[in-house]
Design a protein around this motif. Sequence first.
Motif, PDB file in Angstrom:
ATOM      1  N   LYS A  86       0.835  -1.203   0.000  1.00 62.44           N
ATOM      2  CA  LYS A  86       0.000   0.000   0.000  1.00 62.44           C
ATOM      3  C   LYS A  86       0.870   1.255   0.000  1.00 62.44           C
ATOM      4  O   LYS A  86       0.585   2.211  -0.704  1.00 62.44           O
ATOM      5  CB  LYS A  86      -0.924   0.006   1.220  1.00 62.44           C
ATOM      6  CG  LYS A  86      -2.054  -0.988   1.142  1.00 62.44           C
ATOM      7  CD  LYS A  86      -2.895  -0.929   2.400  1.00 62.44           C
ATOM      8  CE  LYS A  86      -3.950  -2.017   2.396  1.00 62.44           C
ATOM      9  NZ  LYS A  86      -4.701  -2.067   3.643  1.00 62.44           N
ATOM     10  N   GLN A  89       2.440   1.678  -3.435  1.00 64.80           N
ATOM     11  CA  GLN A  89       1.453   2.157  -4.408  1.00 64.80           C
ATOM     12  C   GLN A  89       1.129   3.622  -4.169  1.00 64.80           C
ATOM     13  O   GLN A  89       1.010   4.405  -5.118  1.00 64.80           O
ATOM     14  CB  GLN A  89       0.188   1.305  -4.336  1.00 64.80           C
ATOM     15  CG  GLN A  89      -0.785   1.578  -5.461  1.00 64.80           C
ATOM     16  CD  GLN A  89      -0.182   1.300  -6.830  1.00 64.80           C
ATOM     17  OE1 GLN A  89       0.428   0.267  -7.044  1.00 64.80           O
ATOM     18  NE2 GLN A  89      -0.350   2.232  -7.746  1.00 64.80           N
ATOM     19  N   SER A  90       1.036   4.014  -2.916  1.00 60.90           N
ATOM     20  CA  SER A  90       0.777   5.412  -2.586  1.00 60.90           C
ATOM     21  C   SER A  90       1.924   6.294  -3.079  1.00 60.90           C
ATOM     22  O   SER A  90       1.703   7.368  -3.647  1.00 60.90           O
ATOM     23  CB  SER A  90       0.596   5.558  -1.072  1.00 60.90           C
ATOM     24  OG  SER A  90       0.511   6.900  -0.711  1.00 60.90           O
ATOM     25  N   TYR A  91       3.140   5.849  -2.866  1.00 63.20           N
ATOM     26  CA  TYR A  91       4.317   6.600  -3.321  1.00 63.20           C
ATOM     27  C   TYR A  91       4.326   6.719  -4.850  1.00 63.20           C
ATOM     28  O   TYR A  91       4.573   7.795  -5.398  1.00 63.20           O
ATOM     29  CB  TYR A  91       5.597   5.923  -2.826  1.00 63.20           C
ATOM     30  CG  TYR A  91       6.848   6.522  -3.403  1.00 63.20           C
ATOM     31  CD1 TYR A  91       7.334   7.737  -2.945  1.00 63.20           C
ATOM     32  CD2 TYR A  91       7.541   5.874  -4.425  1.00 63.20           C
ATOM     33  CE1 TYR A  91       8.472   8.299  -3.485  1.00 63.20           C
ATOM     34  CE2 TYR A  91       8.680   6.423  -4.970  1.00 63.20           C
ATOM     35  CZ  TYR A  91       9.146   7.639  -4.499  1.00 63.20           C
ATOM     36  OH  TYR A  91      10.274   8.188  -5.039  1.00 63.20           O
ATOM     37  N   LEU A  92       4.034   5.627  -5.547  1.00 63.86           N
ATOM     38  CA  LEU A  92       4.026   5.664  -7.008  1.00 63.86           C
ATOM     39  C   LEU A  92       2.932   6.587  -7.539  1.00 63.86           C
ATOM     40  O   LEU A  92       3.133   7.311  -8.513  1.00 63.86           O
ATOM     41  CB  LEU A  92       3.864   4.245  -7.571  1.00 63.86           C
ATOM     42  CG  LEU A  92       5.045   3.302  -7.333  1.00 63.86           C
ATOM     43  CD1 LEU A  92       4.699   1.898  -7.820  1.00 63.86           C
ATOM     44  CD2 LEU A  92       6.294   3.807  -8.002  1.00 63.86           C
ATOM     45  N   ASN A  93       1.775   6.586  -6.887  1.00 61.81           N
ATOM     46  CA  ASN A  93       0.702   7.498  -7.279  1.00 61.81           C
ATOM     47  C   ASN A  93       1.115   8.941  -7.063  1.00 61.81           C
ATOM     48  O   ASN A  93       0.833   9.807  -7.903  1.00 61.81           O
ATOM     49  CB  ASN A  93      -0.580   7.199  -6.506  1.00 61.81           C
ATOM     50  CG  ASN A  93      -1.239   5.913  -6.954  1.00 61.81           C
ATOM     51  OD1 ASN A  93      -1.000   5.441  -8.059  1.00 61.81           O
ATOM     52  ND2 ASN A  93      -2.053   5.339  -6.082  1.00 61.81           N
ATOM     53  N   LEU A  94       1.785   9.223  -5.961  1.00 63.38           N
ATOM     54  CA  LEU A  94       2.259  10.574  -5.676  1.00 63.38           C
ATOM     55  C   LEU A  94       3.271  11.018  -6.729  1.00 63.38           C
ATOM     56  O   LEU A  94       3.212  12.143  -7.231  1.00 63.38           O
ATOM     57  CB  LEU A  94       2.891  10.617  -4.276  1.00 63.38           C
ATOM     58  CG  LEU A  94       3.445  11.955  -3.815  1.00 63.38           C
ATOM     59  CD1 LEU A  94       2.313  12.953  -3.643  1.00 63.38           C
ATOM     60  CD2 LEU A  94       4.207  11.785  -2.519  1.00 63.38           C
ATOM     61  N   ALA A  96       3.535   9.871  -9.824  1.00 69.67           N
ATOM     62  CA  ALA A  96       2.836  10.023 -11.100  1.00 69.67           C
ATOM     63  C   ALA A  96       2.089  11.342 -11.137  1.00 69.67           C
ATOM     64  O   ALA A  96       2.083  12.040 -12.155  1.00 69.67           O
ATOM     65  CB  ALA A  96       1.884   8.861 -11.319  1.00 69.67           C
ATOM     66  N   GLU A  97       1.477  11.694 -10.026  1.00 67.30           N
ATOM     67  CA  GLU A  97       0.747  12.957  -9.951  1.00 67.30           C
ATOM     68  C   GLU A  97       1.700  14.130 -10.098  1.00 67.30           C
ATOM     69  O   GLU A  97       1.421  15.091 -10.810  1.00 67.30           O
ATOM     70  CB  GLU A  97      -0.001  13.042  -8.619  1.00 67.30           C
ATOM     71  CG  GLU A  97      -0.852  14.263  -8.461  1.00 67.30           C
ATOM     72  CD  GLU A  97      -1.569  14.288  -7.133  1.00 67.30           C
ATOM     73  OE1 GLU A  97      -1.795  15.394  -6.645  1.00 67.30           O
ATOM     74  OE2 GLU A  97      -1.876  13.216  -6.599  1.00 67.30           O
ATOM     75  N   GLU A 102      -1.261  13.421 -13.119  1.00 68.11           N
ATOM     76  CA  GLU A 102      -2.306  12.410 -13.200  1.00 68.11           C
ATOM     77  C   GLU A 102      -2.675  11.959 -11.796  1.00 68.11           C
ATOM     78  O   GLU A 102      -1.811  11.652 -11.006  1.00 68.11           O
ATOM     79  CB  GLU A 102      -1.830  11.187 -13.993  1.00 68.11           C
ATOM     80  CG  GLU A 102      -1.599  11.428 -15.448  1.00 68.11           C
ATOM     81  CD  GLU A 102      -1.135  10.172 -16.144  1.00 68.11           C
ATOM     82  OE1 GLU A 102      -1.094   9.100 -15.513  1.00 68.11           O
ATOM     83  OE2 GLU A 102      -0.788  10.261 -17.327  1.00 68.11           O
ATOM     84  N   LYS A 103      -3.966  11.931 -11.533  1.00 64.93           N
ATOM     85  CA  LYS A 103      -4.424  11.396 -10.246  1.00 64.93           C
ATOM     86  C   LYS A 103      -4.954  10.013 -10.488  1.00 64.93           C
ATOM     87  O   LYS A 103      -5.626   9.738 -11.470  1.00 64.93           O
ATOM     88  CB  LYS A 103      -5.525  12.272  -9.649  1.00 64.93           C
ATOM     89  CG  LYS A 103      -4.998  13.441  -8.901  1.00 64.93           C
ATOM     90  CD  LYS A 103      -6.031  13.961  -7.963  1.00 64.93           C
ATOM     91  CE  LYS A 103      -5.370  14.967  -7.037  1.00 64.93           C
ATOM     92  NZ  LYS A 103      -6.200  15.333  -5.947  1.00 64.93           N
ATOM     93  N   ARG A 104      -4.636   9.118  -9.588  1.00 66.87           N
ATOM     94  CA  ARG A 104      -5.123   7.731  -9.701  1.00 66.87           C
ATOM     95  C   ARG A 104      -5.949   7.390  -8.505  1.00 66.87           C
ATOM     96  O   ARG A 104      -5.808   7.763  -7.438  1.00 66.87           O
ATOM     97  CB  ARG A 104      -3.960   6.773  -9.837  1.00 66.87           C
ATOM     98  CG  ARG A 104      -3.254   6.990 -11.139  1.00 66.87           C
ATOM     99  CD  ARG A 104      -2.192   5.971 -11.326  1.00 66.87           C
ATOM    100  NE  ARG A 104      -1.537   6.230 -12.582  1.00 66.87           N
ATOM    101  CZ  ARG A 104      -1.068   5.300 -13.352  1.00 66.87           C
ATOM    102  NH1 ARG A 104      -1.161   4.049 -13.018  1.00 66.87           N
ATOM    103  NH2 ARG A 104      -0.485   5.587 -14.474  1.00 66.87           N
TER     104      ARG A 104
END
Length: 104
Positions: A86, A89-94, A96-97, A102-104
Amino acid sequence: MRKAFSWLQRLSSEQKRVWMIGGTILIAGSSFKYAYFQFSRGLILDGMEKKHLNAKEHLAEARSFARWSQKDRDERLPPLTEEQKKQLQSYLNLMAEKEFNEKR
Protein backbone atom coordinates in the motif's frame (compact mmCIF):
# COMPACT_ATOMS: atom_id res chain seq x y z
CA MET A 1 16.41 7.66 -92.40
CA ARG A 2 19.99 8.50 -91.56
CA LYS A 3 22.21 6.19 -89.63
CA ALA A 4 22.57 6.87 -85.90
CA PHE A 5 26.34 7.32 -86.01
CA SER A 6 26.73 8.98 -89.39
CA TRP A 7 28.33 12.00 -87.72
CA LEU A 8 31.23 9.72 -86.71
CA GLN A 9 32.18 9.20 -90.37
CA ARG A 10 32.56 12.94 -90.93
CA LEU A 11 35.15 13.33 -88.15
CA SER A 12 38.85 13.57 -88.85
CA SER A 13 41.17 10.86 -87.53
CA GLU A 14 42.35 13.17 -84.71
CA GLN A 15 38.77 13.82 -83.62
CA LYS A 16 37.98 10.10 -83.78
CA ARG A 17 41.00 9.38 -81.61
CA VAL A 18 39.86 11.97 -79.04
CA TRP A 19 36.38 10.44 -79.00
CA MET A 20 37.91 6.97 -78.65
CA ILE A 21 40.08 8.09 -75.72
CA GLY A 22 37.08 9.77 -74.06
CA GLY A 23 34.93 6.65 -74.52
CA THR A 24 37.68 4.43 -73.16
CA ILE A 25 38.10 6.66 -70.11
CA LEU A 26 34.34 6.67 -69.54
CA ILE A 27 34.05 2.88 -69.82
CA ALA A 28 37.16 2.26 -67.67
CA GLY A 29 35.93 4.71 -65.02
CA SER A 30 32.50 3.12 -64.90
CA SER A 31 34.04 -0.35 -64.65
CA PHE A 32 36.32 0.78 -61.82
CA LYS A 33 33.39 2.38 -59.95
CA TYR A 34 31.36 -0.81 -60.29
CA ALA A 35 34.22 -3.02 -59.09
CA TYR A 36 34.97 -0.66 -56.18
CA PHE A 37 31.30 -0.58 -55.20
CA GLN A 38 31.11 -4.39 -55.18
CA PHE A 39 34.33 -4.63 -53.14
CA SER A 40 33.29 -2.02 -50.57
CA ARG A 41 29.79 -3.52 -50.34
CA GLY A 42 31.34 -6.88 -49.50
CA LEU A 43 33.48 -5.31 -46.79
CA ILE A 44 30.52 -3.47 -45.30
CA LEU A 45 28.31 -6.57 -45.28
CA ASP A 46 31.06 -8.67 -43.66
CA GLY A 47 31.56 -6.01 -41.00
CA MET A 48 27.85 -5.76 -40.34
CA GLU A 49 27.54 -9.52 -40.02
CA LYS A 50 30.38 -9.63 -37.49
CA LYS A 51 28.81 -6.77 -35.51
CA HIS A 52 25.43 -8.50 -35.59
CA LEU A 53 26.86 -11.80 -34.30
CA ASN A 54 28.80 -9.95 -31.60
CA ALA A 55 25.67 -8.02 -30.59
CA LYS A 56 23.60 -11.21 -30.41
CA GLU A 57 26.25 -12.77 -28.19
CA HIS A 58 26.26 -9.75 -25.86
CA LEU A 59 22.46 -9.68 -25.78
CA ALA A 60 22.31 -13.34 -24.77
CA GLU A 61 24.90 -12.65 -22.08
CA ALA A 62 22.93 -9.64 -20.82
CA ARG A 63 19.69 -11.62 -20.70
CA SER A 64 21.41 -14.43 -18.83
CA PHE A 65 22.79 -11.94 -16.31
CA ALA A 66 19.37 -10.31 -15.93
CA ARG A 67 17.77 -13.69 -15.15
CA TRP A 68 20.49 -14.50 -12.62
CA SER A 69 20.22 -11.03 -11.07
CA GLN A 70 16.43 -11.27 -10.74
CA LYS A 71 16.71 -14.70 -9.14
CA ASP A 72 19.39 -13.43 -6.76
CA ARG A 73 17.29 -10.41 -5.73
CA ASP A 74 14.22 -12.56 -5.21
CA GLU A 75 16.17 -14.96 -2.98
CA ARG A 76 17.70 -12.18 -0.86
CA LEU A 77 14.67 -9.97 -0.32
CA PRO A 78 11.56 -11.06 1.57
CA PRO A 79 8.25 -10.42 -0.21
CA LEU A 80 6.45 -7.16 0.58
CA THR A 81 3.79 -7.15 3.25
CA GLU A 82 0.35 -5.75 2.49
CA GLU A 83 1.21 -2.54 4.35
CA GLN A 84 4.42 -2.13 2.31
CA LYS A 85 2.50 -2.73 -0.93
CA LYS A 86 0.00 0.00 0.00
CA GLN A 87 2.83 2.39 0.89
CA LEU A 88 4.64 1.65 -2.37
CA GLN A 89 1.45 2.16 -4.41
CA SER A 90 0.78 5.41 -2.59
CA TYR A 91 4.32 6.60 -3.32
CA LEU A 92 4.03 5.66 -7.01
CA ASN A 93 0.70 7.50 -7.28
CA LEU A 94 2.26 10.57 -5.68
CA MET A 95 5.19 10.48 -8.11
CA ALA A 96 2.84 10.02 -11.10
CA GLU A 97 0.75 12.96 -9.95
CA LYS A 98 3.81 15.13 -9.49
CA GLU A 99 5.48 14.09 -12.75
CA PHE A 100 2.53 13.71 -15.10
CA ASN A 101 -0.27 15.60 -13.33
CA GLU A 102 -2.31 12.41 -13.20
CA LYS A 103 -4.42 11.40 -10.25
CA ARG A 104 -5.12 7.73 -9.70
